[in-house]
Enzyme design. Sequence first.
Site, PDB file in Angstrom:
ATOM      1  N   ASP A  27      -0.494 -43.266 -48.578  1.00 47.32           N
ATOM      2  CA  ASP A  27      -0.236 -42.142 -49.492  1.00 47.32           C
ATOM      3  C   ASP A  27      -1.565 -41.734 -50.127  1.00 47.32           C
ATOM      4  O   ASP A  27      -2.587 -42.421 -49.971  1.00 47.32           O
ATOM      5  CB  ASP A  27       0.778 -42.553 -50.577  1.00 47.32           C
ATOM      6  CG  ASP A  27       1.162 -41.394 -51.498  1.00 47.32           C
ATOM      7  OD1 ASP A  27       1.135 -40.231 -51.043  1.00 47.32           O
ATOM      8  OD2 ASP A  27       1.481 -41.643 -52.674  1.00 47.32           O
ATOM      9  N   SER A  28      -1.525 -40.636 -50.862  1.00 43.17           N
ATOM     10  CA  SER A  28      -2.717 -40.212 -51.602  1.00 43.17           C
ATOM     11  C   SER A  28      -2.982 -41.128 -52.795  1.00 43.17           C
ATOM     12  O   SER A  28      -4.096 -41.191 -53.294  1.00 43.17           O
ATOM     13  CB  SER A  28      -2.510 -38.796 -52.128  1.00 43.17           C
ATOM     14  OG  SER A  28      -1.321 -38.758 -52.889  1.00 43.17           O
ATOM     15  N   GLY A  60      -1.619 -32.552 -53.278  1.00 39.14           N
ATOM     16  CA  GLY A  60      -0.878 -31.308 -53.513  1.00 39.14           C
ATOM     17  C   GLY A  60      -1.772 -30.102 -53.769  1.00 39.14           C
ATOM     18  O   GLY A  60      -1.345 -28.962 -53.625  1.00 39.14           O
ATOM     19  N   CYS A  91       4.093 -39.868 -47.823  1.00 39.51           N
ATOM     20  CA  CYS A  91       3.610 -38.715 -48.589  1.00 39.51           C
ATOM     21  C   CYS A  91       4.173 -37.455 -47.945  1.00 39.51           C
ATOM     22  O   CYS A  91       3.884 -37.168 -46.774  1.00 39.51           O
ATOM     23  CB  CYS A  91       2.088 -38.704 -48.545  1.00 39.51           C
ATOM     24  SG  CYS A  91       1.358 -37.241 -49.303  1.00 39.51           S
ATOM     25  N   ASN A  92       4.978 -36.734 -48.695  1.00 37.77           N
ATOM     26  CA  ASN A  92       5.561 -35.484 -48.166  1.00 37.77           C
ATOM     27  C   ASN A  92       4.485 -34.427 -47.946  1.00 37.77           C
ATOM     28  O   ASN A  92       4.533 -33.674 -46.976  1.00 37.77           O
ATOM     29  CB  ASN A  92       6.574 -34.908 -49.151  1.00 37.77           C
ATOM     30  CG  ASN A  92       7.794 -35.778 -49.320  1.00 37.77           C
ATOM     31  OD1 ASN A  92       8.824 -35.528 -48.731  1.00 37.77           O
ATOM     32  ND2 ASN A  92       7.688 -36.826 -50.131  1.00 37.77           N
ATOM     33  N   THR A  93       3.532 -34.381 -48.862  1.00 39.17           N
ATOM     34  CA  THR A  93       2.497 -33.345 -48.803  1.00 39.17           C
ATOM     35  C   THR A  93       1.710 -33.466 -47.501  1.00 39.17           C
ATOM     36  O   THR A  93       1.359 -32.453 -46.881  1.00 39.17           O
ATOM     37  CB  THR A  93       1.564 -33.487 -50.024  1.00 39.17           C
ATOM     38  OG1 THR A  93       2.366 -33.606 -51.195  1.00 39.17           O
ATOM     39  CG2 THR A  93       0.650 -32.304 -50.165  1.00 39.17           C
ATOM     40  N   CYS A 205       8.559 -35.814 -53.243  1.00 38.37           N
ATOM     41  CA  CYS A 205       7.212 -36.363 -53.428  1.00 38.37           C
ATOM     42  C   CYS A 205       7.451 -37.825 -53.760  1.00 38.37           C
ATOM     43  O   CYS A 205       8.267 -38.136 -54.646  1.00 38.37           O
ATOM     44  CB  CYS A 205       6.482 -35.661 -54.568  1.00 38.37           C
ATOM     45  SG  CYS A 205       4.953 -36.519 -55.059  1.00 38.37           S
TER      46      CYS A 205
END
Length: 285
Positions: A27-28, A60, A91-93, A205
């Site tokens: 993830d970020s 994002g 991570c959806n983004t 998110c």
Amino acid sequence: MRVDLLAGAGYAAPVLCLRTPTILVFDSGLGGLTVLREVMRQRPDADIVYAADDAAFPYGRLGEQALVDRVLSVMERLVDRFHPDLVVIACNTASTLVLPALRARFAIPFVGTVPAVKSAAERTRSGLISVLATPGTVARDYTHDLIERYAAGCEVILVGAGNLAALAEAVLKGEPADDAMIAAEIAPCFVAREGRRTDVVTLACTHYPLLLPRLQRLAPWPVEWIDPAPAIARRTEQLLGPAQPRPEAASTVAVFTDGTSLSGPAHIALAGFGLARIDTEPLPL
Ligand code: DGL
């Protein structure tokens, strides 16, 4: 003996990995911990690498090409160093944009995290559902396609929250996060029209489930909040097969591309997610 049988394009069939797999959860920042928790529940025997590209947080706000390039270069480094058997993009983004490029570049299975629009459409009774996500995720063609395909009969409110991921990070790091700021971020999710009200909000998110008790408390009325993490963990298990007996404890490590913002409470929180060992892989943006 190492016996791996990888499925073909799209990884529709299970991957048979007879030795203990290494799962990389990416993830970020710290949001992917909500997915990691479920993956570890499903495969407690697996060796785990939790990787956070905190040098580039928040994703994002990155433009699409910048994000594709960034995730590919970070993944290059992580795959070289850890040789994972499977990567979960928690991570959806990133998932709503980068998965095709990742699958084209690396010969390992990638499990993505994308907005749970289908579940939301199946669960709503009022027909009013909201997708709470980063500004990046709400802008993606991928997200719009999901809505067209799975929620055509619903009214879907897309809410791009500019600060909620950072607020979730603050809470996990033991920093103050104002109720009023959180309430303002989620307010557009709640719509009342002609006697109907929003009754399902999908958390698109991975940071947002970290705030769930606050979201529930600050919501103007009760709704069902959908966290897709258990479904992602089930997909991971489907690809790797079920947990195997293992005499020794699984190894776990958290790796940060920056790591300088990690406070004492963040270390404690990471340990609470089973990540006592913390390392860095410096990769400035
Ligand atoms: N956790 C990430 C997601 O699921 C995004 C947070 C960010 O903007 O970096 O979308």
